[in-house]
Design a protein around this motif. Structure first.
Motif, PDB file in Angstrom:
ATOM      1  N   LEU A  52      15.795 -18.433   6.327  1.00 24.95           N
ATOM      2  CA  LEU A  52      16.026 -17.004   6.085  1.00 24.95           C
ATOM      3  C   LEU A  52      14.927 -16.416   5.205  1.00 24.95           C
ATOM      4  N   LEU A  53      14.489 -17.165   4.216  1.00 25.36           N
ATOM      5  CA  LEU A  53      13.414 -16.696   3.344  1.00 25.36           C
ATOM      6  C   LEU A  53      12.109 -16.565   4.137  1.00 25.36           C
ATOM      7  N   ALA A  54      11.852 -17.541   5.009  1.00 16.77           N
ATOM      8  CA  ALA A  54      10.649 -17.484   5.845  1.00 16.77           C
ATOM      9  C   ALA A  54      10.684 -16.271   6.772  1.00 16.77           C
ATOM     10  N   TRP A  55      11.886 -15.921   7.256  1.00 14.06           N
ATOM     11  CA  TRP A  55      12.026 -14.749   8.117  1.00 14.06           C
ATOM     12  C   TRP A  55      11.620 -13.479   7.370  1.00 14.06           C
ATOM     13  N   CYS A  56      12.000 -13.380   6.110  1.00 16.60           N
ATOM     14  CA  CYS A  56      11.632 -12.210   5.306  1.00 16.60           C
ATOM     15  C   CYS A  56      10.107 -12.067   5.239  1.00 16.60           C
ATOM     16  N   TYR A  57       9.426 -13.174   4.974  1.00 17.85           N
ATOM     17  CA  TYR A  57       7.964 -13.121   4.880  1.00 17.85           C
ATOM     18  C   TYR A  57       7.321 -12.838   6.233  1.00 17.85           C
ATOM     19  N   SER A  58       7.911 -13.333   7.313  1.00 19.49           N
ATOM     20  CA  SER A  58       7.361 -13.065   8.643  1.00 19.49           C
ATOM     21  C   SER A  58       7.512 -11.592   8.999  1.00 19.49           C
ATOM     22  N   GLN A  59       8.655 -10.983   8.635  1.00 19.07           N
ATOM     23  CA  GLN A  59       8.851  -9.565   8.895  1.00 19.07           C
ATOM     24  C   GLN A  59       7.895  -8.723   8.057  1.00 19.07           C
ATOM     25  N   GLU A  60       7.634  -9.157   6.835  1.00 15.35           N
ATOM     26  CA  GLU A  60       6.654  -8.484   5.985  1.00 15.35           C
ATOM     27  C   GLU A  60       5.279  -8.506   6.646  1.00 15.35           C
ATOM     28  N   ALA A  61       4.890  -9.673   7.156  1.00 13.99           N
ATOM     29  CA  ALA A  61       3.577  -9.817   7.793  1.00 13.99           C
ATOM     30  C   ALA A  61       3.462  -8.950   9.043  1.00 13.99           C
ATOM     31  N   ILE A  62       4.538  -8.866   9.818  1.00 16.15           N
ATOM     32  CA  ILE A  62       4.547  -8.047  11.030  1.00 16.15           C
ATOM     33  C   ILE A  62       4.380  -6.570  10.678  1.00 16.15           C
ATOM     34  N   ALA A  63       5.117  -6.119   9.672  1.00 18.42           N
ATOM     35  CA  ALA A  63       5.013  -4.728   9.239  1.00 18.42           C
ATOM     36  C   ALA A  63       3.618  -4.428   8.696  1.00 18.42           C
ATOM     37  N   GLU A  64       3.069  -5.348   7.928  1.00 17.29           N
ATOM     38  CA  GLU A  64       1.718  -5.184   7.375  1.00 17.29           C
ATOM     39  C   GLU A  64       0.689  -5.058   8.502  1.00 17.29           C
ATOM     40  N   SER A  65       0.808  -5.909   9.513  1.00 19.52           N
ATOM     41  CA  SER A  65      -0.127  -5.889  10.633  1.00 19.52           C
ATOM     42  C   SER A  65      -0.042  -4.571  11.400  1.00 19.52           C
ATOM     43  N   GLU A  66       1.181  -4.080  11.614  1.00 22.40           N
ATOM     44  CA  GLU A  66       1.362  -2.821  12.334  1.00 22.40           C
ATOM     45  C   GLU A  66       0.801  -1.651  11.532  1.00 22.40           C
ATOM     46  N   TYR A  67       1.065  -1.642  10.242  1.00 20.81           N
ATOM     47  CA  TYR A  67       0.556  -0.573   9.382  1.00 20.81           C
ATOM     48  C   TYR A  67      -0.974  -0.556   9.390  1.00 20.81           C
ATOM     49  N   GLN A  68      -1.585  -1.737   9.284  1.00 20.03           N
ATOM     50  CA  GLN A  68      -3.048  -1.820   9.288  1.00 20.03           C
ATOM     51  C   GLN A  68      -3.622  -1.353  10.620  1.00 20.03           C
ATOM     52  N   ARG A  69      -2.931  -1.659  11.710  1.00 14.87           N
ATOM     53  CA  ARG A  69      -3.396  -1.229  13.033  1.00 14.87           C
ATOM     54  C   ARG A  69      -3.361   0.295  13.140  1.00 14.87           C
ATOM     55  N   ILE A  70      -2.268   0.894  12.653  1.00 16.37           N
ATOM     56  CA  ILE A  70      -2.114   2.349  12.722  1.00 16.37           C
ATOM     57  C   ILE A  70      -3.144   3.051  11.843  1.00 16.37           C
ATOM     58  N   THR A  71      -3.320   2.567  10.618  1.00 11.43           N
ATOM     59  CA  THR A  71      -4.260   3.217   9.699  1.00 11.43           C
ATOM     60  C   THR A  71      -5.706   3.020  10.146  1.00 11.43           C
ATOM     61  N   ALA A  72      -6.002   1.889  10.772  1.00 11.42           N
ATOM     62  CA  ALA A  72      -7.353   1.658  11.275  1.00 11.42           C
ATOM     63  C   ALA A  72      -7.682   2.665  12.372  1.00 11.42           C
ATOM     64  N   MET A  73      -6.719   2.913  13.242  1.00 10.44           N
ATOM     65  CA  MET A  73      -6.915   3.900  14.314  1.00 10.44           C
ATOM     66  C   MET A  73      -7.073   5.297  13.732  1.00 10.44           C
ATOM     67  N   SER A  74      -6.260   5.610  12.723  1.00  9.54           N
ATOM     68  CA  SER A  74      -6.320   6.927  12.094  1.00  9.54           C
ATOM     69  C   SER A  74      -7.656   7.137  11.390  1.00  9.54           C
ATOM     70  N   SER A  75      -8.113   6.092  10.682  1.00  7.98           N
ATOM     71  CA  SER A  75      -9.381   6.166   9.968  1.00  7.98           C
ATOM     72  C   SER A  75     -10.546   6.324  10.932  1.00  7.98           C
ATOM     73  N   PHE A  76     -10.480   5.583  12.047  1.00  9.77           N
ATOM     74  CA  PHE A  76     -11.541   5.667  13.059  1.00  9.77           C
ATOM     75  C   PHE A  76     -11.613   7.075  13.652  1.00  9.77           C
ATOM     76  N   TYR A  77     -10.438   7.653  13.923  1.00  3.80           N
ATOM     77  CA  TYR A  77     -10.377   8.995  14.481  1.00  3.80           C
ATOM     78  C   TYR A  77     -10.951  10.022  13.495  1.00  3.80           C
ATOM     79  N   THR A  78     -10.598   9.861  12.212  1.00  7.89           N
ATOM     80  CA  THR A  78     -11.078  10.797  11.188  1.00  7.89           C
ATOM     81  C   THR A  78     -12.578  10.736  11.055  1.00  7.89           C
ATOM     82  N   GLU A  79     -13.148   9.533  11.070  1.00  5.73           N
ATOM     83  CA  GLU A  79     -14.595   9.363  10.953  1.00  5.73           C
ATOM     84  C   GLU A  79     -15.304   9.927  12.171  1.00  5.73           C
ATOM     85  N   SER A  80     -14.711   9.755  13.344  1.00  4.74           N
ATOM     86  CA  SER A  80     -15.315  10.252  14.570  1.00  4.74           C
ATOM     87  C   SER A  80     -15.390  11.774  14.558  1.00  4.74           C
TER      88      SER A  80
END
Length: 216
Positions: free
Chosen positions: A185-213
């Motif tokens: 159960l503890l490992a699941w918490c950390y895996s969900q954290e990692a998934i959310a972190e990855s999704e957030y980074q993907r979204i912000t990377a796209m947003s940053s790229f669009y802003t720079e363009s």
């Protein structure tokens, strides 16, 4: 900006994270609106992970309640695999108590009362022998907390909480069966954290790229 630092951009609640946030923004082209939008999209897609992070770093009670319910749902899908059928009528309560204890451990940070290690929460200490030998300050990971900055926990209190609901869970049974369930159960918490972190980074990377363009 790392997701755990972005959580306080709207309503800071953790002094520790506010301090981290101040030195974590870097040369970002993201605006406050961009970050808030990315947080909203991340929550819509990976609610469990983002609620876990809010509960951990901002100590938000509503997020903690949602995270606990998500963790209980996951626990119910795994209980038979690791523990089997829990005898008596208190099985559901035992699972929720176990999930609560898991969430408490996951949410511990250096600013949680009583959680800070003797190293002061930095996760580092001075190696006096090496410092004397080298003639300069030698900093090494703390052996007590292994660099986490948190006082190590035992599962004794968790065992006692389960024992009150499920009589017969001996110490041996706890470490052979229930402890494994706890760790999953503890490992699941950390895996969900990692998934959310990855999704957030993907979204912000796209947003940053669009802003720079657009700026070019």
């Amino acid at each position: 900006m790392r997701l755990k630092f972005a959580l306080t951009i709207g309503d800071p609640k953790s002094a520790q994270i506010v301090a981290y946030q101040a030195r974590s923004t870097g040369s970002s082209h993201l605006t406050k609106t961009d970050v808030l939008t990315a947080l909203g999209m991340t929550q819509a897609r990976h609610r469990a992970g983002l609620c876990l992070l809010y509960a951990k770093y901002t100590k938000d009670a509503d997020a903690g309640f949602t995270a606990l319910n998500e963790l209980v749902k996951y626990a119910n899908t795994q209980v038979r695999k690791y523990v089997g059928k829990i005898p008596g009528r208190k099985g559901a309560m035992a699972i929720r108590v176990l999930a609560t204890k898991v969430l408490e451990e996951y949410c511990r940070t250096a600013d949680t009362p009583g959680a800070k290690c003797r190293c002061g929460g930095s996760g580092e200490v001075c190696d006096r022998k090496a410092t004397d030998r080298e003639g300069r300050l030698i900093i090494v990971p703390c052996k007590k907390c292994h660099g986490s900055g948190l006082r190590p926990l035992t599962q004794t209190h968790v065992h006692h909480a389960i024992l009150a609901l499920v009589p017969g869970v001996s110490r041996a049974t706890w470490y052979r069966v229930w402890s494994r369930f706890y760790e999953i159960l503890l490992a699941w918490c950390y895996s969900q954290e990692a998934i959310a972190e990855s999704e957030y980074q993907r979204i912000t990377a796209m947003s940053s790229f669009y802003t720079e363009s657009v700026a070019m």
